[in-house]
Design a protein around this motif. Structure first.
Motif, mmCIF file in Angstrom:
data_model
loop_
_atom_site.group_PDB
_atom_site.id
_atom_site.type_symbol
_atom_site.label_atom_id
_atom_site.label_comp_id
_atom_site.label_asym_id
_atom_site.label_seq_id
_atom_site.Cartn_x
_atom_site.Cartn_y
_atom_site.Cartn_z
ATOM 1 N N ASP A 66 23.200 68.018 26.225
ATOM 2 C CA ASP A 66 24.221 67.460 26.564
ATOM 3 C C ASP A 66 25.179 67.868 27.396
ATOM 4 O O ASP A 66 26.353 67.568 27.310
ATOM 5 N N LEU A 67 24.849 69.024 27.971
ATOM 6 C CA LEU A 67 25.329 69.290 29.162
ATOM 7 C C LEU A 67 25.188 68.988 30.143
ATOM 8 O O LEU A 67 23.800 69.383 30.667
ATOM 9 N N ARG A 68 25.903 69.128 31.143
ATOM 10 C CA ARG A 68 25.457 69.369 33.036
ATOM 11 C C ARG A 68 26.250 70.374 33.872
ATOM 12 O O ARG A 68 27.307 71.055 33.099
ATOM 13 N N ILE A 69 24.551 71.175 34.496
ATOM 14 C CA ILE A 69 25.384 72.070 35.550
ATOM 15 C C ILE A 69 25.222 71.491 36.231
ATOM 16 O O ILE A 69 24.275 70.805 37.167
ATOM 17 N N VAL A 70 26.588 71.865 37.104
ATOM 18 C CA VAL A 70 26.517 71.697 38.293
ATOM 19 C C VAL A 70 26.594 72.549 39.402
ATOM 20 O O VAL A 70 27.601 73.451 38.943
ATOM 21 N N GLN A 71 26.499 72.503 40.631
ATOM 22 C CA GLN A 71 25.723 73.891 40.967
ATOM 23 C C GLN A 71 26.719 73.668 42.896
ATOM 24 O O GLN A 71 26.811 72.435 43.195
ATOM 25 N N GLN A 72 27.814 74.240 43.104
ATOM 26 C CA GLN A 72 28.749 74.204 43.643
ATOM 27 C C GLN A 72 28.132 75.086 44.873
ATOM 28 O O GLN A 72 29.044 76.515 44.906
ATOM 29 N N PHE A 73 27.021 75.273 46.085
ATOM 30 C CA PHE A 73 27.081 77.211 46.618
ATOM 31 C C PHE A 73 26.747 76.242 48.350
ATOM 32 O O PHE A 73 27.508 74.787 48.113
ATOM 33 N N GLU A 74 28.143 77.623 49.315
ATOM 34 C CA GLU A 74 27.747 77.463 50.194
ATOM 35 C C GLU A 74 26.290 77.615 50.888
ATOM 36 O O GLU A 74 25.648 77.538 50.225
ATOM 37 N N ALA A 75 26.303 76.686 52.300
ATOM 38 C CA ALA A 75 25.550 77.098 52.798
ATOM 39 C C ALA A 75 24.161 77.076 52.982
ATOM 40 O O ALA A 75 22.757 77.502 52.102
ATOM 41 N N SER A 76 24.936 78.717 52.916
ATOM 42 C CA SER A 76 23.966 80.191 53.554
ATOM 43 C C SER A 76 24.794 81.208 53.783
ATOM 44 O O SER A 76 25.388 80.928 53.644
ATOM 45 N N LEU A 77 24.179 82.466 53.443
ATOM 46 C CA LEU A 77 25.161 83.419 52.753
ATOM 47 C C LEU A 77 24.074 84.729 53.345
ATOM 48 O O LEU A 77 22.862 84.530 52.599
ATOM 49 N N PRO A 78 24.236 85.331 53.627
ATOM 50 C CA PRO A 78 23.431 86.552 53.983
ATOM 51 C C PRO A 78 22.848 87.496 52.715
ATOM 52 O O PRO A 78 23.899 87.156 51.846
ATOM 53 N N ARG A 79 22.289 88.506 53.052
ATOM 54 C CA ARG A 79 21.567 88.673 51.521
ATOM 55 C C ARG A 79 23.207 90.153 50.762
ATOM 56 O O ARG A 79 22.794 90.054 51.525
ATOM 57 N N LEU A 80 22.607 90.011 49.870
ATOM 58 C CA LEU A 80 23.417 91.749 49.589
ATOM 59 C C LEU A 80 22.722 92.685 49.294
ATOM 60 O O LEU A 80 21.449 92.797 48.942
ATOM 61 N N PHE A 81 22.320 94.031 49.617
ATOM 62 C CA PHE A 81 21.758 95.091 49.081
ATOM 63 C C PHE A 81 22.371 95.415 47.644
ATOM 64 O O PHE A 81 23.465 96.165 47.690
ATOM 65 N N ALA A 82 21.668 94.905 46.740
ATOM 66 C CA ALA A 82 21.530 95.239 45.192
ATOM 67 C C ALA A 82 20.579 95.020 44.466
ATOM 68 O O ALA A 82 19.640 94.534 44.997
ATOM 69 N N ASP A 83 20.737 95.101 42.656
ATOM 70 C CA ASP A 83 19.792 95.350 42.372
ATOM 71 C C ASP A 83 19.263 93.762 41.800
ATOM 72 O O ASP A 83 20.314 93.106 40.933
ATOM 73 N N GLU A 84 18.201 92.844 42.167
ATOM 74 C CA GLU A 84 18.129 91.798 41.776
ATOM 75 C C GLU A 84 17.476 91.587 40.698
ATOM 76 O O GLU A 84 18.292 90.747 39.743
ATOM 77 N N ARG A 85 17.646 92.504 39.401
ATOM 78 C CA ARG A 85 16.918 92.811 38.003
ATOM 79 C C ARG A 85 19.121 92.154 37.282
ATOM 80 O O ARG A 85 19.358 91.498 36.583
ATOM 81 N N ALA A 86 19.411 93.340 38.112
ATOM 82 C CA ALA A 86 20.874 92.844 37.070
ATOM 83 C C ALA A 86 21.629 92.177 37.471
ATOM 84 O O ALA A 86 22.694 91.527 36.716
#
Length: 511
Positions: free
Chosen positions: A359-379
């Motif tokens: 009985d929990l609610r997850i609220v998403q507050q995201f920026e409209a658009s963000l450039p990509r990160l050069f990172a490990d997707e799995r991490a």
């Protein structure tokens, strides 16, 4: 979004506000300081001073004999004849004997030096050289007809006194033993005439002897301080060598223990996962009644419990292996352009079912658009899942979890997961950030966990050059922030201009 101040903690729980001292080291340092606090009068220091005195005489062995030869040459030119030559021969012989004896002491072992006998022999030799200077003070020069001959003798005695004060300063009494007799003889000889010049020279020599003795005393104290510093240096070097050997031994044992741990994890990873996969598979078949119905509902619940326990154990093994690889620097990043928004949104969807069951609610507050990160997707996915999973575990029923993704003030990107759970006391934050650590409130109220989620998050962020922040207030909630640096953000490339079809075709014909 303004960033909150970082609450950092060491992986190992250490209260740096308290000083921890090793009792053995403290006793060794105290013993060394007590030994170094010795001063003149102790046999060890007196032997060292005698060695310094002998070395100074050996080093400056040619200084006073050279002065004697210059005086003898001047006396021959002045017409003093064989008298001055005899004095020069006897004086050089005395100083040669002092130099030979000093060389033997300099080469001898310090511990084997007979303190009283060596000091007595040095003083006797210096007294013999003083008799030579006293003989010079008694000489007259009727043939040379030099009116200022007493002044010349006084100047020669002053020069010899100054040189002896410097060379023989390490041996107390050496200057007085050498020049007490010459000053007395010069005074007795000059008192017979008692001319103003002789009286002035007598007074000058009488004042110079205690003055140079005072200077020699200061030099003696400087030599004593030099010995103290040298002993302190030797003691510290010995302690450093002992500490280094202990450190090397501890490092060798740590390397062996680390190698044993790596071998154990590599072996147990295979040995545990193989039967666990069978346990998970068979228990799932039994709980789902794939091969037929189970008449006893208790057995069915047992099969479900076996499956859940096996899943928990497998997750624990995977997290231990991940943390050990991160700590050993063997975790390989597969870096590529990754959309932080997409990965976090996917993780929120994966955790939606668990949150709904509580009985929990997850609220998403995201920026409209963000450039990509050069990172490990799995991490990144593991970071987001660990943070959201922790929030789901520690938030009571009916609560709310806010997941934010956006820009940092420095141009990087961040993921923030905030809950309105019980919070963490400030003194327990280092415990929570350590491996297998859990807060007291979390242990009482939360679901079963391994205590490795946040250390893994810290390690993965550190490999990306990022930063982890944990801000919490008791009974108000907790916010965990994963920050990726500006250097990981990829700039959007401008689109290539599109050429008209006719221009492309004409360009092809020109080729």
């Amino acid at each position: 979004m303004p960033l909150l101040r970082t609450n950092t903690a060491d992986k190992f729980i250490v209260d740096r506000r308290k000083t921890h001292r090793n009792s053995d080291v403290s006793r060794a340092v105290k013993h060394t300081r007590d030994r170094l606090s010795q001063r003149s009068g102790s046999p060890a220091f007196d032997r060292e001073l005698l060695k310094l005195h002998a070395r100074a005489i050996v080093t400056g062995a040619s200084a006073i004999p050279l002065l004697v030869l210059v005086i003898a040459a001047a006396g021959l030119l002045g017409g003093m004849g064989g008298t001055i030559l005899s004095w020069a021969l006897v004086t050089v012989t005395c100083y040669t004997g002092i130099a030979l004896f000093a060389r033997s002491i300099d080469k001898a072992d310090t511990a084997r030096i007979e303190l009283a006998a060596t000091k007595r022999n040095f003083l006797i030799l210096h007294s013999l050289s003083g008799l030579c200077w006293a003989y010079l003070a008694s000489l007259g020069c009727g043939e040379c007809q030099v009116e200022q001959f007493p002044v010349i003798k006084a100047v020669v005695l002053l020069l010899a006194m100054a040189a002896t004060a410097i060379i023989a300063s390490s041996l107390r009494g050496a200057l007085v033993a050498t020049f007490a007799a010459p000053v007395i003889v010069y005074g007795v000889v000059g008192a017979r005439y008692w001319m103003p010049v002789e009286a002035t020279m007598i007074g000058l020599l009488a004042i110079s002897l205690p003055f140079f003795a005072y200077v020699a005393g200061h030099l003696n104290r400087s030599a004593l301080m030099l010995l103290s510093f040298r002993r302190e240096k030797d003691g510290l070097i010995a302690e450093l060598e002992t500490a280094k050997s202990m450190s090397d031994e501890a490092r060798r044992r740590a390397e062996e223990a680390n190698l044993a741990k790596s071998r154990f994890l590599a072996s147990m990873s295979h040995e545990l996962r193989t039967p666990l996969n069978a346990i998970l598979g068979f228990s799932e078949v039994m709980s789902n009644e794939v091969l037929g119905q189970i008449q006893n509902t208790t057995y069915k619940e047992y099969a479900r419990d076996i499956h859940d326990s096996g899943r928990h154990l497998l997750d624990l093994i995977n997290e231990i292996l991940d943390l050990s690889r991160i700590e050993a620097g063997r975790y390989q990043l597969n870096e590529e352009p990754v959309s932080l928004l997409d990965v976090v949104e996917e993780c929120c969807h994966l955790m939606e079912l668990r949150a709904r069951n509580k009985d929990l609610r997850i609220v998403q507050q995201f920026e409209a658009s963000l450039p990509r990160l050069f990172a490990d997707e799995r991490a990144i996915r593991q970071i987001a899942l660990n943070l959201i999973s922790n929030a789901v575990k520690f938030t009571p029923a009916g609560g709310e979890i806010v997941v934010k993704v956006g820009w940092t003030a420095g141009g990087g990107q961040y993921v923030s997961v905030a809950d309105d759970g019980p919070g963490i006391p400030p003194d327990e934050i280092p415990v929570v950030l350590s491996a297998f650590g859990q807060g007291s409130i979390a242990i009482k109220s939360a679901e079963q966990g391994t205590g490795l989620g946040l250390p893994i998050v810290q390690g993965l962020l550190a490999m990306h050059g990022g930063e982890f922040q944990l801000n919490s207030k008791l009974r108000e909630g907790t916010e965990a922030i994963a920050i990726f640096p500006r250097g990981r953000v990829m700039e959007d490339m401008p689109a290539l201009p599109t050429l008209p079809l006719r221009a492309v075709a004409s360009g092809g014909r020109r080729r």
